[in-house]
Design a protein around this motif. Structure first.
Motif, PDB file in Angstrom:
ATOM      1  N   UNK A 115     -13.208   5.691  20.357  1.00  0.00           N
ATOM      2  CA  UNK A 115     -12.883   6.426  19.130  1.00  0.00           C
ATOM      3  C   UNK A 115     -12.107   7.700  19.427  1.00  0.00           C
ATOM      4  N   UNK A 116     -12.630   8.512  20.352  1.00  0.00           N
ATOM      5  CA  UNK A 116     -11.932   9.761  20.679  1.00  0.00           C
ATOM      6  C   UNK A 116     -10.598   9.473  21.372  1.00  0.00           C
ATOM      7  N   UNK A 117     -10.551   8.399  22.159  1.00  0.00           N
ATOM      8  CA  UNK A 117      -9.292   8.028  22.807  1.00  0.00           C
ATOM      9  C   UNK A 117      -8.229   7.647  21.793  1.00  0.00           C
ATOM     10  N   UNK A 118      -8.629   6.839  20.801  1.00  0.00           N
ATOM     11  CA  UNK A 118      -7.688   6.425  19.756  1.00  0.00           C
ATOM     12  C   UNK A 118      -7.228   7.617  18.923  1.00  0.00           C
ATOM     13  N   UNK A 119      -8.167   8.510  18.584  1.00  0.00           N
ATOM     14  CA  UNK A 119      -7.816   9.713  17.827  1.00  0.00           C
ATOM     15  C   UNK A 119      -6.856  10.593  18.619  1.00  0.00           C
ATOM     16  N   UNK A 120      -7.122  10.753  19.909  1.00  0.00           N
ATOM     17  CA  UNK A 120      -6.296  11.608  20.754  1.00  0.00           C
ATOM     18  C   UNK A 120      -4.892  11.040  20.909  1.00  0.00           C
ATOM     19  N   UNK A 121      -4.791   9.729  21.126  1.00  0.00           N
ATOM     20  CA  UNK A 121      -3.485   9.089  21.267  1.00  0.00           C
ATOM     21  C   UNK A 121      -2.670   9.244  19.990  1.00  0.00           C
ATOM     22  N   UNK A 122      -3.315   9.030  18.855  1.00  0.00           N
ATOM     23  CA  UNK A 122      -2.626   9.133  17.572  1.00  0.00           C
ATOM     24  C   UNK A 122      -2.050  10.532  17.354  1.00  0.00           C
ATOM     25  N   UNK A 123      -2.837  11.541  17.681  1.00  0.00           N
ATOM     26  CA  UNK A 123      -2.396  12.926  17.468  1.00  0.00           C
ATOM     27  C   UNK A 123      -1.377  13.385  18.511  1.00  0.00           C
ATOM     28  N   UNK A 124      -1.551  12.958  19.756  1.00  0.00           N
ATOM     29  CA  UNK A 124      -0.733  13.485  20.846  1.00  0.00           C
ATOM     30  C   UNK A 124       0.508  12.657  21.156  1.00  0.00           C
ATOM     31  N   UNK A 125       0.631  11.478  20.561  1.00  0.00           N
ATOM     32  CA  UNK A 125       1.736  10.581  20.906  1.00  0.00           C
ATOM     33  C   UNK A 125       3.120  11.222  20.794  1.00  0.00           C
ATOM     34  N   UNK A 126       3.452  11.934  19.698  1.00  0.00           N
ATOM     35  CA  UNK A 126       4.787  12.536  19.611  1.00  0.00           C
ATOM     36  C   UNK A 126       5.070  13.519  20.744  1.00  0.00           C
ATOM     37  N   UNK A 127       4.063  14.274  21.146  1.00  0.00           N
ATOM     38  CA  UNK A 127       4.261  15.249  22.218  1.00  0.00           C
ATOM     39  C   UNK A 127       4.525  14.547  23.543  1.00  0.00           C
ATOM     40  N   UNK A 128       3.903  13.396  23.753  1.00  0.00           N
ATOM     41  CA  UNK A 128       4.106  12.646  24.994  1.00  0.00           C
ATOM     42  C   UNK A 128       5.518  12.076  25.062  1.00  0.00           C
ATOM     43  N   UNK A 129       6.015  11.572  23.926  1.00  0.00           N
ATOM     44  CA  UNK A 129       7.378  11.034  23.876  1.00  0.00           C
ATOM     45  C   UNK A 129       8.385  12.130  24.221  1.00  0.00           C
ATOM     46  N   UNK A 130       8.237  13.295  23.606  1.00  0.00           N
ATOM     47  CA  UNK A 130       9.162  14.409  23.852  1.00  0.00           C
ATOM     48  C   UNK A 130       9.058  14.884  25.305  1.00  0.00           C
TER      49      UNK A 130
END
Length: 277
Positions: free
Chosen positions: A125-140
């Motif tokens: 759950x926390x992994x999915x929440x974290x990925x969802x929130x942080x994904x744009x920052x990882x792409x950049x």
């Protein structure tokens, strides 16, 4: 809390959330050049590599960092640092800082201990929440780490971090900031040590290339993987293995040592504020 030391007081959710994010930022500051070296090695040999970088060849962790410093300047290993710190504040804060709270939420009332199923569920759950929130920052972050600047010649498309978010959203759509790589993050997030690097490295290489790819180069992460194998062979999956392994170990040491100290410091501040004296 009277008579208790800061280390004996259970940290609040806010302390865990802030402490985890801040500690992760400290760890990132320490290990970021290794992460950048990993990205450069992972994309090396890819057909779409810009003409600016075609004359540069990276060898090993130290060789990659030294080559970057020599050809692009001393700040180059920290390309994408702003997005990297934004990623840690959003990703680590949720994944680590909220883990105990989510685990408590899933634990049946009256139970003294959390089962392995509850812990796995809380981690997912926390992994999915974290990925969802942080994904744009990882792409950049990956886009900046992959960009090469040799004097006046540069393949960098963005003037800054915020411009990168806007440009990607405008040119590739909002979905461009959430390129479909949840399995990549899931594998990487729950691994640790050498075995985790062995398992996660192929997925991480695909993730890096897919995130760095222009619109239309790959149809999906699977298409990226198949093209990579066809063009470069299976060993391409382990490009950047050494910096990835070194970063994983050093990042975890710095992060968790800092996290524990920050929790104690924040709890001490909270106790002083609540003290009547």
């Amino acid at each position: 809390m009277v008579g208790l030391k800061p280390s004996e007081v259970p940290p609040t959710t806010a302390v865990k959330f802030l402490g985890a994010g801040t500690a992760a930022c400290f760890a990132d500051l320490f290990t970021f050049p290794l992460d950048t070296a990993k990205v450069r090695l992972q994309i090396q040999g890819e057909n779409q590599a810009a003409h600016v970088a075609q004359s540069i060849h990276y060898r090993g962790v130290l060789g990659t960092i030294l080559t970057m410093v020599r050809t692009e300047g001393p700040r180059s290993p920290y390309n994408g640092l702003v997005a990297g710190l934004q990623r840690q504040m959003s990703f680590a804060s949720i994944r680590i800082g909220l883990y105990d709270s989510v685990k408590q939420f899933y634990t049946p009332k009256g139970s003294d201990h959390s089962s392995i199923t509850t812990r796995i569920l809380a981690g997912c759950t926390t992994g999915a929440m974290a990925v969802t929130c942080a994904q744009p920052t990882d792409v950049v972050k990956v886009r900046f780490q992959a960009s090469v600047q040799l004097g006046a010649r540069s393949d960098r498309k963005y003037s800054g971090t915020m411009d990168a978010y806007r440009t990607i959203a405008r040119e590739e759509g909002v979905r461009g900031l959430w390129k479909d790589n949840f399995p990549c993050h899931f594998v990487s997030a729950f691994g640790a040590g050498f075995c985790a690097t062995v398992v996660a490295s192929p997925v991480d290489v695909v993730k890096t290339r897919y995130m760095n790819s222009p619109l239309g180069q790959y149809r999906s992460p699977l298409d990226c993987m198949l093209k990579m194998v066809a063009q470069e062979g299976p060993t391409a999956f382990y490009k950047g293995f050494t910096p990835s392994f070194l970063r994983l170990g050093s990042w975890n040491v710095v992060m968790f040592v800092t996290y524990e100290q920050l929790k104690r410091a924040l709890m001490k501040v909270q106790m002083l504020r609540e003290s009547p004296f």
